[in-house]
Scaffold this active site. Structure first.
Site: not given
Ligand code: GLU
Length: 430
Positions: A120, A160
């Protein structure tokens, strides 16, 4: 399927509720490790992120001044594949939040069994008070600073909170310029014109609705006419609102960071979207009464869908929750203490690492299409997404039943078990 009967986890729950997201992520992991009787070495590895990068981003603001933003990229685990996870722009981003979100991505990709690890990123900033140019310059500098650790084989960012397809386009462009050729697979959630996937924009919400359907089957509540309250009207909550309405569920309440709107007879999602586009908020939408976000969470309804931020269902309000089903579209909306209270009350909660995994699942499809230089149709993507979500739901429910516990612990046991096995099988280096 038998309903859950007793919490068997020996929850070494701290007496007081701790809202630090990383402490919560570790507590959730510890409970799963306990359930699986995980070997101590693997336990120590999986409790902490593998790699943390902190960056300072000098950005020229529109007034000519230089402002320094702090950003992070955390890779929690890569035993099952490249790190995968979004990038968040928010004033409350902190290293511990990003560490928690990275760990949750590891468990999420494992819960739906796609070949990725967890990562993340986040930048402490207030994008609502920045111009598009300022956001672009900050994004490009952030992409440059994390460039040494990202890549289609190593770590793949995505949108996100308060980031979107345009943000991903800037990261893809910056990365591609630096390496000298186009690399669409370095990020997912891109615009379709740059190799984004059909269906990615809606994917998280589509997954949420599929999971809500499965939860309704378990609780024998028809989704048609079921009353739904959705907290958050961003990319996930706004689209979920429309998809629930398409299935003839009744949206009784919606909200955003400024407050909420309520109508027991139902809110039209398209009118809500138009009103929000025009005024910047759902508050005050004609034909609705004004409520707070706290009111929304404790409304009497069939399905509650928290789609905003962490720690909204806590010891402070868990015993007042009246929803029969909670589908966690946000990451980390419910604390472990609240989990136990809801479980005792008989609230059927589908945890984030399963409920919102539709986004990363279609991110995986996008990455596969990029690596193959091939694109799938929207109906193909949606059918594959639905299959992954329904299978994962059945596996999580089976795991919960096997361990005689609720779906959160069931999902963690399944996911942590998969990552632990991969980690142990790969062994230690050197
Ligand atoms: N931010 C989204 C999540 O928390 C998507 C993450 C992604 O597609 O890599 O799952």
């Amino acid at each position: 399927m038998a309903t859950v009967t007793r919490p068997v986890i020996p929850p070494r729950m701290p007496p007081r509720e701790d809202l630090n997201p990383f402490h919560i992520a570790q507590l959730q992991f510890d409970m799963a490790a306990e359930l699986l009787k995980l070997e101590n070495g693997v336990r120590q590895i999986l409790r902490v992120p593998r790699r943390i990068l902190e960056v300072s981003l000098p950005v020229e603001m529109d007034n000519g001044q230089t402002k320094i933003f702090t950003g992070y990229r955390v890779q929690h685990n890569v035993a099952r594949g490249p790190a995968k996870g979004g990038i968040r722009y928010h004033p409350n981003v902190s290293l511990d939040e990003v560490k928690a979100l990275a760990a949750w991505m590891t468990w999420k990709t494992a819960a739906v069994n796609i070949p990725f690890g967890g990562g993340k990123g986040g930048v402490i900033c207030d994008p609502k008070r920045m111009s598009k140019g300022e956001i672009e310059r900050m994004t490009r500098r952030y992409a440059y600073e994390i460039l040494p650790i990202i890549g289609p084989e190593s770590d793949i960012p995505a949108p996100d909170v308060y980031t979107d397809a345009q943000t991903m386009a800037w990261i893809m462009d910056t990365y591609s310029i630096m390496v000298g050729h186009s690399v669409p697979g370095v990020v997912t959630g891109k615009p379709i014109s740059l190799g984004g996937s059909e269906g990615r924009n809606e994917a998280t919400s589509r997954g949420v609705v599929v999971i809500a359907e499965e939860a309704c089957k378990q609780k024998k509540i028809p989704l048609r006419n079921a009353s739904v309250a959705i907290q958050g009207f961003g990319n996930v909550g706004g689209i979920a609102c429309r998809l629930f309405a398409e299935r003839k569920a009744k949206i009784v309440a919606i909200s955003d960071s400024r407050g909420g709107a309520y109508n027991a007879r139902g809110i039209d999602p398209l009118r809500a979207q138009r009103y929000k586009d025009r005024t910047g908020t759902v508050v005050g939408m004609p034909g609705t009464s004004r409520i707070t976000n706290d009111d929304l969470l404790t409304l009497k309804c069939d399905i509650l869908v928290p789609s905003a931020l962490e720690n909204v269902i806590t010891l402070a309000n868990a015993d007042q929750i009246k929803a029969r089903i909670i589908v966690e579209a946000a990451n980390g909306p419910t604390t472990p203490h609240a989990d136990e209270i809801l479980h005792r009350k008989g609230t059927y909660l589908v945890p984030d690492i399963l409920a919102n995994a539709g986004g990363v699942t279609v991110s995986y499809f996008e990455w596969v299409q990029n690596q193959q230089g091939y694109s799938w149709t929207e109906s193909d993507v949606n059918a594959k997404l639905e299959a992954v979500m329904r299978r994962a739901f059945a596996e999580v429910a089976g795991s919960a039943q096997k361990h005689r516990t609720h779906l959160r612990h069931g999902a963690y046991a399944l996911a942590v078990g998969r990552v632990a096995e991969a980690t142990a099988t790969r062994g230690l280096f050197p």
